[in-house]
Design an enzyme around this catalytic site. Structure first.
Site, short mmCIF file in Angstrom:
data_model
loop_
_atom_site.label_atom_id
_atom_site.label_comp_id
_atom_site.label_asym_id
_atom_site.label_seq_id
_atom_site.Cartn_x
_atom_site.Cartn_y
_atom_site.Cartn_z
N HIS A 245 -5.18 -6.11 4.20
CA HIS A 245 -6.13 -5.20 3.40
C HIS A 245 -5.53 -5.55 2.13
O HIS A 245 -4.53 -5.79 1.83
CB HIS A 245 -6.14 -3.90 3.65
CG HIS A 245 -7.21 -2.84 3.05
ND1 HIS A 245 -6.96 -2.55 1.69
CD2 HIS A 245 -8.45 -2.52 3.52
CE1 HIS A 245 -8.01 -1.66 1.43
NE2 HIS A 245 -9.04 -1.73 2.38
N ASP A 298 -12.45 -1.83 9.65
CA ASP A 298 -13.69 -2.75 10.40
C ASP A 298 -13.30 -2.87 11.78
O ASP A 298 -14.15 -3.04 12.55
CB ASP A 298 -13.65 -4.06 9.61
CG ASP A 298 -14.37 -3.64 8.07
OD1 ASP A 298 -15.29 -3.08 7.94
OD2 ASP A 298 -13.52 -3.92 7.19
C1 LIG Z 1 -8.69 -8.40 3.43
C2 LIG Z 1 -7.97 -9.78 2.75
C3 LIG Z 1 -8.91 -10.41 1.89
C4 LIG Z 1 -6.79 -9.04 1.91
O1 LIG Z 1 -6.24 -10.29 1.43
P1 LIG Z 1 -4.88 -10.13 0.45
O2 LIG Z 1 -4.43 -8.85 0.52
O3 LIG Z 1 -5.56 -10.69 -0.88
O4 LIG Z 1 -4.09 -10.98 1.14
P2 LIG Z 1 -4.09 -12.54 1.22
O5 LIG Z 1 -5.62 -13.16 1.06
O6 LIG Z 1 -3.24 -13.09 -0.12
O7 LIG Z 1 -3.12 -12.90 2.39
C5 LIG Z 1 -1.69 -13.14 2.58
C6 LIG Z 1 -1.33 -13.90 3.53
O8 LIG Z 1 -1.59 -13.10 4.67
C7 LIG Z 1 -2.29 -13.74 5.67
N1 LIG Z 1 -3.54 -13.04 6.06
C8 LIG Z 1 -4.26 -11.72 5.47
N2 LIG Z 1 -5.08 -11.42 6.16
C9 LIG Z 1 -4.82 -12.17 7.28
C10 LIG Z 1 -5.82 -12.18 8.52
N3 LIG Z 1 -6.92 -11.08 8.53
N4 LIG Z 1 -5.76 -13.00 9.59
C11 LIG Z 1 -4.83 -13.94 9.32
N5 LIG Z 1 -3.77 -14.15 8.38
C12 LIG Z 1 -4.14 -13.11 7.27
C13 LIG Z 1 -3.29 -14.97 4.90
O9 LIG Z 1 -3.16 -16.20 5.63
C14 LIG Z 1 -2.06 -15.06 3.71
O10 LIG Z 1 -1.03 -16.22 4.21
P3 LIG Z 1 -0.95 -17.61 3.50
O11 LIG Z 1 -0.39 -17.11 2.09
O12 LIG Z 1 -0.10 -18.13 4.43
O13 LIG Z 1 -2.39 -18.15 3.01
C15 LIG Z 1 -7.54 -10.34 3.94
O14 LIG Z 1 -6.40 -9.54 4.69
C16 LIG Z 1 -8.36 -10.99 4.93
O15 LIG Z 1 -9.14 -11.84 4.92
N6 LIG Z 1 -8.74 -10.19 6.25
C17 LIG Z 1 -9.78 -10.37 6.88
C18 LIG Z 1 -11.04 -9.87 6.72
C19 LIG Z 1 -11.15 -8.47 6.80
O16 LIG Z 1 -10.80 -7.86 7.91
N7 LIG Z 1 -11.99 -7.95 5.59
C20 LIG Z 1 -12.08 -6.21 5.55
C21 LIG Z 1 -10.92 -5.77 4.41
S1 LIG Z 1 -11.43 -4.08 4.56
#
Ligand SMILES: CC(C)(COP(=O)(O)OP(=O)(O)OC[C@H]1O[C@@H](n2cnc3c(N)ncnc32)[C@H](O)[C@@H]1OP(=O)(O)O)[C@@H](O)C(=O)NCCC(=O)NCCS
Length: 362
Positions: A245, A298
């Protein structure tokens, strides 16, 4: 970066708290309020007394019918069109007016009341069945199930759906709420704000994540397969849907409530989901020991909505059916200090004078 001041809701990511208007924690509200009460709170800043709640229920029940333009838009669309596209179009038609109007609470109530009517009709048309008319004697969640099935909804299904609707009704300055506030900041009308919000919610990074989580569980298929499937997906650098998140650095408080509910709402899917969660959290922790990527709403919402009888293709429209209370509350709140939202951008193009003008031959 702070883009708005709000008292509608607050996501306290560090401590895993969701605070609704008035300073109420979501876990304190959920056991005692239904969707109509939660919406009243978000709109008015206080919980309703019995008389006020009754009045709101009656107003919403009376506003459930679609107007002529919305009915026309609905029937003009192919039933197999993406449900979010139908929702966006019908809400737009429902809100079409001769002149620009300033958003009002009455409009917020009426627009919120009409969402189950649209979602119910989308579902019936997808199945090639007659649209079911709304029933004034049922609450918001019960009426939605009634309009989808044409059958008296079971009390437990109503309870699961109603809980979901309360939990998702607002969530700070998420993308769709921000979109609604941006449209409002131009002095536009309420339906336009909501249409903009629906458009933002449609994307898989926002509202589409519940469907993605359910699709992932379908691919995993059974608890026995979770370990292998997740390890392979991780090796392919795929993200696990329903985990991680932007704001929460702990377990999402809404997911905690739905995880408990999922045990009774969908026991079979719960078994696969519980094992999936255990393995996914372990893999995520091993990959990023310093970064807490916990379960988000979700993941467990996809299980509870399944138990409530909602087909996965409608998940995002049900999310919108809940969040419209928050969108409209934010728009109304923003009116007291309406300023055009106009962020700055950084110029990364060439400086003037570097490139000669190349015109087509005339
Ligand atoms: C929601 C989301 C976009 C938040 O991302 P964020 O806080 O910006 O974190 P980042 O995208 O910078 O990710 C940080 C690290 O954790 C990892 N990570 C984060 N969420 C992950 C997930 N759901 N599955 C696998 N790895 C994940 C990323 O790969 C990243 O690693 P890296 O630096 O080696 O590439 C992300 O967690 C995600 O894509 N989740 C899956 C989709 C989802 O459930 N969305 C609903 C959100 S309410």
């Amino acid at each position: 970066m702070v883009a708005a001041e709000t008292a509608v809701s607050e996501v306290d990511g560090a401590n895993g708290r969701l605070i609704y208007r008035g300073g109420y924690l979501i876990e304190d509200l959920v056991p005692v309020v239904g969707y109509e009460e939660a919406a009243y709170l978000l709109w008015n800043g206080e919980l309703p007394n019995e008389k006020e709640l009754d009045a709101l229920r009656q107003r919403m029940a009376k506003a459930r019918e679609l107007n002529k333009a919305a009915k026309g838009a609905l029937t003009a669309m192919d039933p197999t069109t993406d449900p979010m596209d139908i929702l966006r179009t019908v809400v737009s038609a429902q809100g079409a007016a001769k002149t620009l109007t300033k958003p009002t609470l009455d409009e917020a109530v009426a627009l919120t009341a009409v969402f189950p009517t649209i979602v119910g009709a989308i579902h019936r048309r997808r199945q090639g069945k007659e649209v079911v008319l709304p029933r004034g004697d049922l609450g918001h969640a019960a009426n939605l199930l009634w309009m989808m099935t044409g059958e008296e909804p079971a009390a437990d299904k109503v309870h699961w759906l109603d809980t979901y609707l309360v939990l998702l009704a607002d969530h700070g300055l998420n993308a769709s709420t921000f979109a609604a506030r941006v449209v409002a900041s131009t002095g536009s009308d309420l339906a336009s704000c909501v249409v903009g919000a629906i458009a933002a919610l449609k994307g898989p990074a926002h509202g589409g994540a519940t469907l993605a989580a359910r699709n992932m569980l379908d691919k995993i298929g059974s608890a026995d397969n979770a370990e292998r499937w997740l390890a392979e997906a991780h090796a392919r650098h795929e993200r696990f849907s329903g985990f991680g998140h932007r704001v929460y650095r702990t377990y999402d408080p809404r997911a905690k409530i739905l995880r408990e509910m999922a045990k009774t709402a969908a026991p079979e899917l719960h078994e696969t989901a519980a094992k999936t969660e255990e393995v996914a959290l372990r893999i995520l922790h091993e990959a990023h020991p310093d970064r807490p990527n916990a379960t988000n709403v979700d993941f467990w919402a996809s299980v509870v909505l399944t138990g409530a009888g909602i087909p996965k293709e409608l998940f995002t429209t049900i999310f919108a059916t809940s969040r419209v209370a928050g969108w409209t509350a934010h728009v109304l709140e923003s009116l007291s200090d309406l300023r055009l939202i106009r962020p700055a951008s950084r110029w990364v193009g060439p400086q003037p004078g570097k490139k000669p003008l190349q015109l087509a031959k005339r």
